[in-house]
Write a protein that holds these residues in place. Structure first.
Motif, PDB file in Angstrom:
ATOM      1  N   PRO A 171      42.107   4.654 -21.949  1.00  0.00           N
ATOM      2  CA  PRO A 171      42.065   4.585 -20.480  1.00  0.00           C
ATOM      3  C   PRO A 171      42.658   5.675 -19.676  1.00  0.00           C
ATOM      4  O   PRO A 171      42.206   5.902 -18.369  1.00  0.00           O
ATOM      5  N   VAL A 172      43.898   6.071 -20.182  1.00  0.00           N
ATOM      6  CA  VAL A 172      44.561   7.242 -19.440  1.00  0.00           C
ATOM      7  C   VAL A 172      43.824   8.295 -19.632  1.00  0.00           C
ATOM      8  O   VAL A 172      43.523   9.116 -18.544  1.00  0.00           O
ATOM      9  N   MET A 173      43.160   8.699 -20.691  1.00  0.00           N
ATOM     10  CA  MET A 173      42.136  10.057 -20.467  1.00  0.00           C
ATOM     11  C   MET A 173      41.028   9.728 -19.618  1.00  0.00           C
ATOM     12  O   MET A 173      40.531  10.604 -18.908  1.00  0.00           O
ATOM     13  N   TRP A 174      40.374   8.729 -19.576  1.00  0.00           N
ATOM     14  CA  TRP A 174      39.270   8.251 -18.675  1.00  0.00           C
ATOM     15  C   TRP A 174      39.840   8.526 -17.318  1.00  0.00           C
ATOM     16  O   TRP A 174      38.863   8.982 -16.436  1.00  0.00           O
ATOM     17  N   SER A 175      40.773   7.868 -16.959  1.00  0.00           N
ATOM     18  CA  SER A 175      41.299   7.954 -15.839  1.00  0.00           C
ATOM     19  C   SER A 175      41.697   9.492 -15.407  1.00  0.00           C
ATOM     20  O   SER A 175      41.398   9.884 -14.049  1.00  0.00           O
ATOM     21  N   ALA A 176      42.149  10.391 -16.255  1.00  0.00           N
ATOM     22  CA  ALA A 176      42.237  11.712 -15.919  1.00  0.00           C
ATOM     23  C   ALA A 176      41.043  12.434 -15.632  1.00  0.00           C
ATOM     24  O   ALA A 176      40.765  13.269 -14.775  1.00  0.00           O
ATOM     25  N   GLY A 177      40.164  12.151 -16.614  1.00  0.00           N
ATOM     26  CA  GLY A 177      38.616  12.532 -16.149  1.00  0.00           C
ATOM     27  C   GLY A 177      38.087  12.204 -14.936  1.00  0.00           C
ATOM     28  O   GLY A 177      37.230  12.795 -14.110  1.00  0.00           O
ATOM     29  N   ALA A 178      38.308  10.787 -14.477  1.00  0.00           N
ATOM     30  CA  ALA A 178      37.802  10.208 -13.160  1.00  0.00           C
ATOM     31  C   ALA A 178      38.690  10.964 -11.905  1.00  0.00           C
ATOM     32  O   ALA A 178      38.300  11.009 -10.986  1.00  0.00           O
ATOM     33  N   THR A 179      39.981  11.543 -12.449  1.00  0.00           N
ATOM     34  CA  THR A 179      40.750  12.371 -11.395  1.00  0.00           C
ATOM     35  C   THR A 179      39.815  13.655 -11.258  1.00  0.00           C
ATOM     36  O   THR A 179      39.302  14.212 -10.168  1.00  0.00           O
ATOM     37  N   ILE A 180      39.553  14.161 -12.555  1.00  0.00           N
ATOM     38  CA  ILE A 180      39.315  15.878 -12.366  1.00  0.00           C
ATOM     39  C   ILE A 180      37.708  15.822 -12.096  1.00  0.00           C
ATOM     40  O   ILE A 180      37.514  16.703 -11.217  1.00  0.00           O
ATOM     41  N   GLY A 181      37.173  15.025 -12.407  1.00  0.00           N
ATOM     42  CA  GLY A 181      35.638  15.335 -12.290  1.00  0.00           C
ATOM     43  C   GLY A 181      35.107  14.916 -10.761  1.00  0.00           C
ATOM     44  O   GLY A 181      34.475  15.974 -10.426  1.00  0.00           O
ATOM     45  N   PRO A 182      35.615  13.868 -10.129  1.00  0.00           N
ATOM     46  CA  PRO A 182      35.324  14.198  -8.670  1.00  0.00           C
ATOM     47  C   PRO A 182      35.831  15.163  -7.716  1.00  0.00           C
ATOM     48  O   PRO A 182      35.109  15.509  -6.851  1.00  0.00           O
ATOM     49  N   LEU A 183      37.087  15.508  -8.288  1.00  0.00           N
ATOM     50  CA  LEU A 183      37.798  16.744  -7.536  1.00  0.00           C
ATOM     51  C   LEU A 183      36.785  18.171  -7.676  1.00  0.00           C
ATOM     52  O   LEU A 183      36.481  18.622  -6.833  1.00  0.00           O
ATOM     53  N   ILE A 184      36.418  18.098  -8.935  1.00  0.00           N
ATOM     54  CA  ILE A 184      35.511  19.374  -9.374  1.00  0.00           C
ATOM     55  C   ILE A 184      34.324  19.265  -8.524  1.00  0.00           C
ATOM     56  O   ILE A 184      33.978  20.229  -7.793  1.00  0.00           O
ATOM     57  N   GLY A 185      33.684  18.012  -8.253  1.00  0.00           N
ATOM     58  CA  GLY A 185      32.312  17.871  -7.812  1.00  0.00           C
ATOM     59  C   GLY A 185      32.527  17.896  -5.952  1.00  0.00           C
ATOM     60  O   GLY A 185      31.712  18.458  -5.528  1.00  0.00           O
TER      61      GLY A 185
END
Length: 479
Positions: A171-185
């Motif tokens: 879940p930590v890595m998924w959360s990191a992706g959930a942070t980076i992904g929307p910021l990129i988009g």
């Protein structure tokens, strides 16, 4: 579970993986193989980045491509359909990929999935038609069987003493992706409008969303090269007599039997674990699909009318909060209260999460985008962090329910198949209900939230048969 003449239970095919007929003393946690787990988590990180980087701009993209014919109320239908296609095609292939990984190994399947993420995102950024968007999402779903295989590989790299620590990192890595992904988009969309002096080529005007897609594709390409160079296979070759440490303390670990058929996987622990995983996945993906739609929809139509950049920051803030919380507290909570209680607490959070949507809109209609609105958004994000703990518990339930080591990949694949099916239904169903509620003015446009609140109550009942500390300790609990 059979009973021998001396009264002790003997393991059989219904016995969950890691189950023990006798209570064992608490062991000192085994150190995690840091490098291998780090590479696995990097591969997992690629999926939320590529899937969630489109969320801040997907509704605007659908509007600009004139798919809806100018009717803003229909944006939810098509945005939800595009989000669902990945999971629909993944459901068709995930079980096959997981069973293939049991035979040829985890590494080649994982590399195929990461490569598919890269290719698909490039196609998505270059798509100018609804058909192009559909094809690109289908490609990534077809090639990606990674999440189930990653869980299997993580289980093979851990044992009963450090499994909670290992699965807490997912879940930590998924959360990191959930942070980076929307910021990129949110931050890289329409670069020509935001940085006109830097992005002067007409290409960026014609493909305004290619830059965030290309950035996420580049990330996947880098991870592909790292994994190809350093990731070690965990499935032993048939000719190898080397035993896997992960299963060395289980009965008959020296025997290498053939993989079980799908029907043989339908044991009570597997079925209850998968049912709860599917229920969690359905509610969570429905909530996630409504979230950017709610933020982007005008206030008078039931949303908040926020721009993609702000939506990206909100979704990214959740990722930071969630990652820190899961890393610091998940393993401690599971150790103190058990998997079942932590799971049920997470599922209970869906009730206030869905109720907060109409509450936030009512405040926005009355006072505009005021500090109270932002306070309620922060509360919703905090409740989502608590809800997300349920995923780590589900991963542990499914893994410990596997009948034996040779069916670990197939068991995780079966669980991921169920999750993919409901995730294919969730976005399209929830966003369509959102649009229908507004279009038909059901319950003042809030019918979608009432329906999902009722479903949340029903899915909480499915978790009642789960054991408190996981299937590994079910026999202990009974004694």
């Amino acid at each position: 579970m059979r009973k021998a003449q001396d009264g002790r239970r003997q393991p059989d095919e219904e016995t969950a993986l890691l189950a023990s007929p006798e209570r064992k003393p608490v062991k000192t946690p085994t150190p995690l193989p840091t490098l291998q787990i780090f590479i696995l988590l990097l591969m997992q990180l690629a999926e939320p980045i590529t899937s969630q980087c489109i969320y801040p701009f997907i509704n605007q993209l659908v509007s600009e491509l004139d798919i809806t014919g100018g009717d803003e109320k229909k944006v939810g239908y098509y945005a939800g359909l595009i989000e669902s296609l990945f999971f629909a095609t993944e459901a068709l292939f995930i079980m096959q990929w997981s069973r293939v990984s049991d035979r040829i190994g985890r590494k080649p399947v994982l590399l195929t999935g990461v490569g598919g993420l890269c290719i698909s995102m490039l196609f998505f950024g270059l798509s100018k038609t609804f058909t192009g968007l559909v094809v690109s999402r289908c490609i990534v779903g077809m090639l990606n069987g990674n999440i189930g295989v990653i869980k299997s590989m993580l289980a093979e790299l851990t044992d009963s003493t450090n499994m909670a620590q290992g699965f807490a990192l997912m879940p930590v890595m998924w959360s990191a992706g959930a942070t980076i992904g929307p910021l990129i988009g949110g931050q890289l969309a329409k670069p020509h409008d935001r940085w006109p002096r830097l992005f002067t080529n007409p290409f960026w005007q014609y493909y305004p969303y290619f830059l965030p897609c290309a950035a996420s594709a580049l990330f996947s390409a880098v991870i592909f090269m790292i994994a190809a160079a350093f990731l070690r296979e965990t499935v032993p070759k048939k000719s190898s007599k080397k035993k896997n440490v992960r299963f060395s303390d289980t009965p008959h670990s020296h025997e290498r039997s053939s993989s079980k058929s799908v029907r043989e996987l339908f044991t009570k622990p597997v079925l209850w674990s998968i049912a709860n995983y599917a229920g969690l996945a359905f509610l969570e993906i429905a909530f996630r699909a409504i979230q950017p739609l709610f933020f982007s929809t005008p206030i008078e139509l039931g949303g908040l009318g926020l721009p993609p950049s702000t939506i990206g920051l909100i979704l990214g803030s959740f990722g930071i909060m969630d990652g820190v919380f899961q890393a610091l507290f998940f393993a401690k909570f599971v150790g103190r209260w058990g998997q079942k209680r932590v799971f049920q607490t997470g599922m209970a959070m869906f009730l206030p999460l869905f109720v907060l949507y109409p509450a936030i809109n009512i405040v926005a209609r009355t006072h505009g985008i005021s500090p109270l609105v932002w306070a309620l958004i922060i509360v919703q994000l905090a409740l989502t962090v608590i809800m997300d703990m349920a995923y780590g518990c589900c991963f542990m339930f499914v893994t410990s329910a596997a009948p034996d080591k040779n069916s670990l990949g197939a068991t995780n694949g079966l669980a991921q198949l169920a999750a993919s099916i409901v995730r294919a239904i969730g976005p399209a169903g929830s966003t369509s209900l959102f649009a229908l509620s507004l279009d038909q003015n059901w319950l003042g446009g809030n019918a979608v939230y009432v329906i999902f609140t009722v479903l949340s109550c029903l899915f909480m009942l499915v978790g009642l048969p789960l054991p408190r500390y996981g299937w590994a300790n079910e026999s202990d609990d009974e004694e």
